[in-house]
Design an enzyme around this catalytic site. Structure first.
Site, PDB file in Angstrom:
ATOM      1  N   GLY A 100      45.640  53.664  54.349  1.00  0.00           N
ATOM      2  CA  GLY A 100      44.481  53.245  55.116  1.00  0.00           C
ATOM      3  C   GLY A 100      43.200  53.151  54.332  1.00  0.00           C
ATOM      4  O   GLY A 100      42.124  53.007  54.916  1.00  0.00           O
ATOM      5  N   GLU A 102      50.192  55.996  50.771  1.00  0.00           N
ATOM      6  CA  GLU A 102      50.760  54.691  51.116  1.00  0.00           C
ATOM      7  C   GLU A 102      49.709  53.586  51.114  1.00  0.00           C
ATOM      8  O   GLU A 102      49.436  52.971  52.157  1.00  0.00           O
ATOM      9  CB  GLU A 102      51.435  54.772  52.486  1.00  0.00           C
ATOM     10  N   PRO A 103      49.102  53.269  49.972  1.00  0.00           N
ATOM     11  CA  PRO A 103      48.149  52.158  49.953  1.00  0.00           C
ATOM     12  C   PRO A 103      48.855  50.817  50.014  1.00  0.00           C
ATOM     13  O   PRO A 103      49.876  50.604  49.369  1.00  0.00           O
ATOM     14  CB  PRO A 103      47.440  52.340  48.604  1.00  0.00           C
ATOM     15  N   GLY A 104      48.332  49.909  50.789  1.00  0.00           N
ATOM     16  CA  GLY A 104      48.833  48.538  50.827  1.00  0.00           C
ATOM     17  C   GLY A 104      47.680  47.588  50.614  1.00  0.00           C
ATOM     18  O   GLY A 104      47.541  46.941  49.584  1.00  0.00           O
ATOM     19  N   ARG A 163      43.204  38.071  61.599  1.00  0.00           N
ATOM     20  CA  ARG A 163      42.448  39.325  61.684  1.00  0.00           C
ATOM     21  C   ARG A 163      41.095  39.155  62.372  1.00  0.00           C
ATOM     22  O   ARG A 163      40.621  40.071  63.052  1.00  0.00           O
ATOM     23  CB  ARG A 163      42.273  39.934  60.297  1.00  0.00           C
ATOM     24  N   TYR A 210      41.041  41.654  65.302  1.00  0.00           N
ATOM     25  CA  TYR A 210      40.265  42.876  65.087  1.00  0.00           C
ATOM     26  C   TYR A 210      38.756  42.640  65.008  1.00  0.00           C
ATOM     27  O   TYR A 210      38.020  43.556  64.650  1.00  0.00           O
ATOM     28  CB  TYR A 210      40.675  43.546  63.766  1.00  0.00           C
ATOM     29  N   CYS A 236      43.593  25.154  68.780  1.00  0.00           N
ATOM     30  CA  CYS A 236      43.039  24.881  70.099  1.00  0.00           C
ATOM     31  C   CYS A 236      42.637  26.189  70.786  1.00  0.00           C
ATOM     32  O   CYS A 236      43.177  26.559  71.832  1.00  0.00           O
ATOM     33  CB  CYS A 236      44.067  24.111  70.937  1.00  0.00           C
TER      34      CYS A 236
END
Length: 473
Positions: free
Chosen positions: A284, A326-328, A370, A374, A401
């Site tokens: 995160g 757990e970096p992504g 995104r 978000y 659309c």
């Protein structure tokens, strides 16, 4: 706060730039924190990433196109592997870095991750299939997911993954049953919901109690999950505890609370005679999407989390377990940008004398969900030419659309932006291709890897034939 009787769109001050967006002194400038380390403009004003000019990408591969800087991806992976890990070595433990494949995964990226010595998180049978196709070492794979099917669990155990993060009591039973049938002992970790609300969007905050992931500490649910796994020790090998508090986080405060609560359970299990060898603090870690964001350097993050871990273990009277993260997004996000072509430009009155340009491009919410999902903010820049025209508040929108089909909500672009110009949106390496769709039957863009002046396809462009091939008449 008073609302305008005709609605929010009529309120005083509506439509102006957000506070974090300054009027630019140079509309052509690239903010370094948003781009791969080597990004620059050449003498002609063209954006160059990985030694490849944006115009050359468009000419060879078309637009829209995701562009991924391989060297920058590897550099960020190395920073987590070495710089983030160094403070943990100083407190006497090791650190495993699991690249979160959900951010973006394809065969080439899985190979890069493996070659840099990282581990890999997958959360579906499809992501596991990519890892297998890449020949990724099974023992360095972790399997996530809150509702893994029996087929996915069986595939993971047959491949020999290093751990399965269990998420419910039904799943504990399911994994145990399949492990017994296959004659193996499944390595598992317990996903613990620690009751920490990360300061992020509601949909990406994952450690408060009222959501779908994990076993809550409240009421002893997580402790009961540990007991259930230990009771099935013939089929399950409990490796440790896991927590993930959310995404796009810029400080260690939430991790401090989470680690304290997670290590409290870890210590309680140890006092009962079961010393768990691993602890996963999740990922995160945030990146910069706009000038508003100030992410921490890998070493500083590592130092903060290592000190939190050391201090908490000391207070609990337990040895420091092996830690994993757990970096992504923090590895792939800023290594990528998306290249679009402008189709139309129109100006609208905002009231009070204000104006905004609506710049429509040949992609949109199908290649970057995104902003709609978000309310995420992005930046953008002219990609193949510099401009001396004055800046104008602009909104970059897509071709779909939907009025919510917005790529960049607020940005200053030059007033001479016109059809045929190319725009580049940085920070799209994570969760753009991964969340892409075929909305309006628009084929998904390719992913082009750039390095040392060379560009190559690592995911080809989808075609109309690909879309039609799924139809059954």
């Amino acid at each position: 706060m008073r609302a305008h009787e005709a609605g929010a769109l009529h309120a005083e001050g509506y439509g102006g730039p957000p506070q974090w967006l300054p009027y630019p002194s140079d509309v052509n400038a690239l903010l370094p924190q948003l781009w791969p380390a080597d990004a620059h403009r050449d003498a002609d004003g063209q954006l160059v990433v990985g030694g490849v000019r944006a115009g050359d990408i468009a000419a060879e591969f078309g637009t829209p196109a995701y562009v991924l800087d391989e060297a920058d991806f590897r550099r960020r992976a190395q920073a987590f592997r070495d710089e983030f890990a160094a403070p943990f070595a100083e407190i006497g433990t090791g650190l495993d870095v699991y690249y979160a494949g959900k951010a973006f995964l394809c065969t080439a990226v899985a190979r890069w991750v493996g070659e840099e010595g990282l581990f890999l998180d997958v959360c579906s049978g499809g992501e596991l299939a990519v890892a297998k196709r890449a020949g990724f070492p099974a023992e360095r794979i972790g399997m996530h997911g809150n509702n893994k099917s029996s087929a996915e669990i069986e595939a993971a155990l047959e491949y020999g993954v290093g751990r399965i993060i269990v998420d419910s009591f039904h799943e504990i039973e399911r994994v145990a049953q399949i492990a017994r049938r296959l004659g193996v002992r499944a390595p598992v970790m317990v996903r613990v919901t620690v009751g920490v609300e990360a300061h992020t969007h509601e949909y990406i905050a994952t450690a408060h109690e009222d959501q779908k992931f994990g076993f809550s500490l409240a009421g002893g649910q997580a402790a009961a999950a540990v007991e259930a796994i230990l009771a099935a020790s013939d089929a399950l090998d409990l490796r440790g505890l896991h927590s993930h508090i959310g995404s796009q986080i810029f400080d260690t405060a939430g991790f401090e609370v989470a680690a304290g609560r997670l290590l409290g359970l870890h210590a309680e299990v140890a006092r009962r005679g079961h010393v768990l060898p691993e602890l996963d603090l999740g990922g995160g870690f945030g990146i910069a999407y706009t000038s508003e964001n100030t992410p921490m350097a890998a070493h500083d993050l590592g130092a903060g989390l290592a000190e939190i871990t050391r201090r908490t273990c000391e207070a609990e009277g337990v040895a420091v377990p092996r830690i994993s993260i757990e970096p992504g997004r923090a590895i792939v996000g800023s290594a990528g940008y998306t290249l679009y072509e402008v189709g139309t430009v129109k100006e609208v009155e905002l009231g009070g004398g204000g104006r905004r340009a609506y710049v429509s491009v040949d992609g949109g919410m199908s290649d970057n969900a995104r902003t709609a999902l978000y309310a995420a903010d992005y930046s953008c820049t002219m990609a193949v030419r510099a401009s001396e025209a004055p800046p104008m508040l602009s909104r970059v929108v897509g071709k779909h659309c939907e009025s919510g089909d917005i790529v960049v909500m607020d940005e200053y672009l030059p007033t001479d932006v016109r059809p045929g110009d190319l725009l580049a949106v940085p920070g799209t390496g994570a969760y753009c291709r991964a969340l892409s769709s075929q909305y309006n039957h628009v084929p998904r863009p390719p992913v082009v890897a750039v390095r040392d002046g060379r560009a190559r396809l690592i995911v080809r462009r989808e075609s109309i034939d690909d879309i039609l091939a799924l139809d059954v008449e």
